[in-house]
Design a protein around this motif. Structure first.
Motif, PDB file in Angstrom:
ATOM      1  N   ASP A 155      12.801 -11.040  -6.616  1.00  0.00           N
ATOM      2  CA  ASP A 155      12.992  -9.687  -6.079  1.00  0.00           C
ATOM      3  C   ASP A 155      12.177  -8.645  -6.830  1.00  0.00           C
ATOM      4  O   ASP A 155      11.409  -7.905  -6.239  1.00  0.00           O
TER       5      ASP A 155
ATOM      6  N   GLU B 198       7.730  -8.751   4.239  1.00  0.00           N
ATOM      7  CA  GLU B 198       8.592  -9.931   4.341  1.00  0.00           C
ATOM      8  C   GLU B 198       7.800 -11.160   4.677  1.00  0.00           C
ATOM      9  O   GLU B 198       6.798 -11.166   5.254  1.00  0.00           O
TER      10      GLU B 198
ATOM     11  N   THR C 245       7.989  -4.632  -6.867  1.00  0.00           N
ATOM     12  CA  THR C 245       8.682  -5.262  -5.746  1.00  0.00           C
ATOM     13  C   THR C 245       7.721  -5.408  -4.582  1.00  0.00           C
ATOM     14  O   THR C 245       6.964  -4.477  -4.288  1.00  0.00           O
ATOM     15  N   LEU C 246       7.767  -6.543  -3.906  1.00  0.00           N
ATOM     16  CA  LEU C 246       6.970  -6.752  -2.703  1.00  0.00           C
ATOM     17  C   LEU C 246       7.635  -6.031  -1.548  1.00  0.00           C
ATOM     18  O   LEU C 246       8.845  -6.136  -1.355  1.00  0.00           O
TER      19      LEU C 246
ATOM     20  N   TRP D 172       0.846  -9.085   5.340  1.00  0.00           N
ATOM     21  CA  TRP D 172       0.205 -10.310   4.844  1.00  0.00           C
ATOM     22  C   TRP D 172      -1.258 -10.369   5.258  1.00  0.00           C
ATOM     23  O   TRP D 172      -2.073 -10.976   4.575  1.00  0.00           O
TER      24      TRP D 172
ATOM     25  N   ALA E  34       1.447 -11.707  -5.315  1.00  0.00           N
ATOM     26  CA  ALA E  34       2.253 -11.394  -4.134  1.00  0.00           C
ATOM     27  C   ALA E  34       3.230 -12.525  -3.826  1.00  0.00           C
ATOM     28  O   ALA E  34       4.397 -12.281  -3.509  1.00  0.00           O
ATOM     29  N   LYS E  35       2.779 -13.767  -3.925  1.00  0.00           N
ATOM     30  CA  LYS E  35       3.656 -14.908  -3.657  1.00  0.00           C
ATOM     31  C   LYS E  35       4.783 -15.000  -4.689  1.00  0.00           C
ATOM     32  O   LYS E  35       5.922 -15.293  -4.354  1.00  0.00           O
TER      33      LYS E  35
ATOM     34  N   GLU F 176       7.240 -12.515  -3.860  1.00  0.00           N
ATOM     35  CA  GLU F 176       7.980 -12.893  -2.656  1.00  0.00           C
ATOM     36  C   GLU F 176       9.219 -13.722  -3.028  1.00  0.00           C
ATOM     37  O   GLU F 176      10.275 -13.575  -2.418  1.00  0.00           O
ATOM     38  N   TYR F 177       9.093 -14.568  -4.022  1.00  0.00           N
ATOM     39  CA  TYR F 177      10.196 -15.445  -4.421  1.00  0.00           C
ATOM     40  C   TYR F 177      11.114 -14.819  -5.462  1.00  0.00           C
ATOM     41  O   TYR F 177      12.206 -15.325  -5.704  1.00  0.00           O
TER      42      TYR F 177
END
Length: 88
Positions: free
Chosen positions: A38, A88, A84-85, A17, A31-32, A35-36
């Motif tokens: 998959d 975590e 995929t990010l 991050w 990115a956000k 994150e939410y």
């Protein structure tokens, strides 16, 4: 898990991050959204973020440069890539 392993795991997650923090706002938004969710394709990211496809492409390239996004070919449609990010 030892204390040093926990500290290393925490540092690696924060490091990802930290790399995103210096990127343009469009990359942070992508990115956000990842994150939410998959996995998403570029067109799905454009729909979710309401950004132009060109901006999403740029954001994804910047995120890949810093190593926080992974991409692979879609099994449903080999012409598309799934993103995929990786932090975590």
């Amino acid at each position: 898990m030892s204390a040093s392993e926990t500290a290393t795991a925490d540092a690696s997650g924060e490091g990802g991050w930290e790399a995103v923090r210096d990127l343009p706002p469009s990359a942070k938004l992508v990115a956000k959204v990842l994150e939410y969710n998959d996995t998403l394709t570029q067109s799905q990211l454009a729909d979710e973020t309401m950004l132009p496809a060109r901006t999403v492409r740029y954001a994804l390239s910047r995120l890949e440069e810093v190593g926080v996004v992974d991409s692979r070919f879609s099994f449903a449609d080999a012409r598309k890539r799934i993103y995929t990010l990786t932090i975590e």
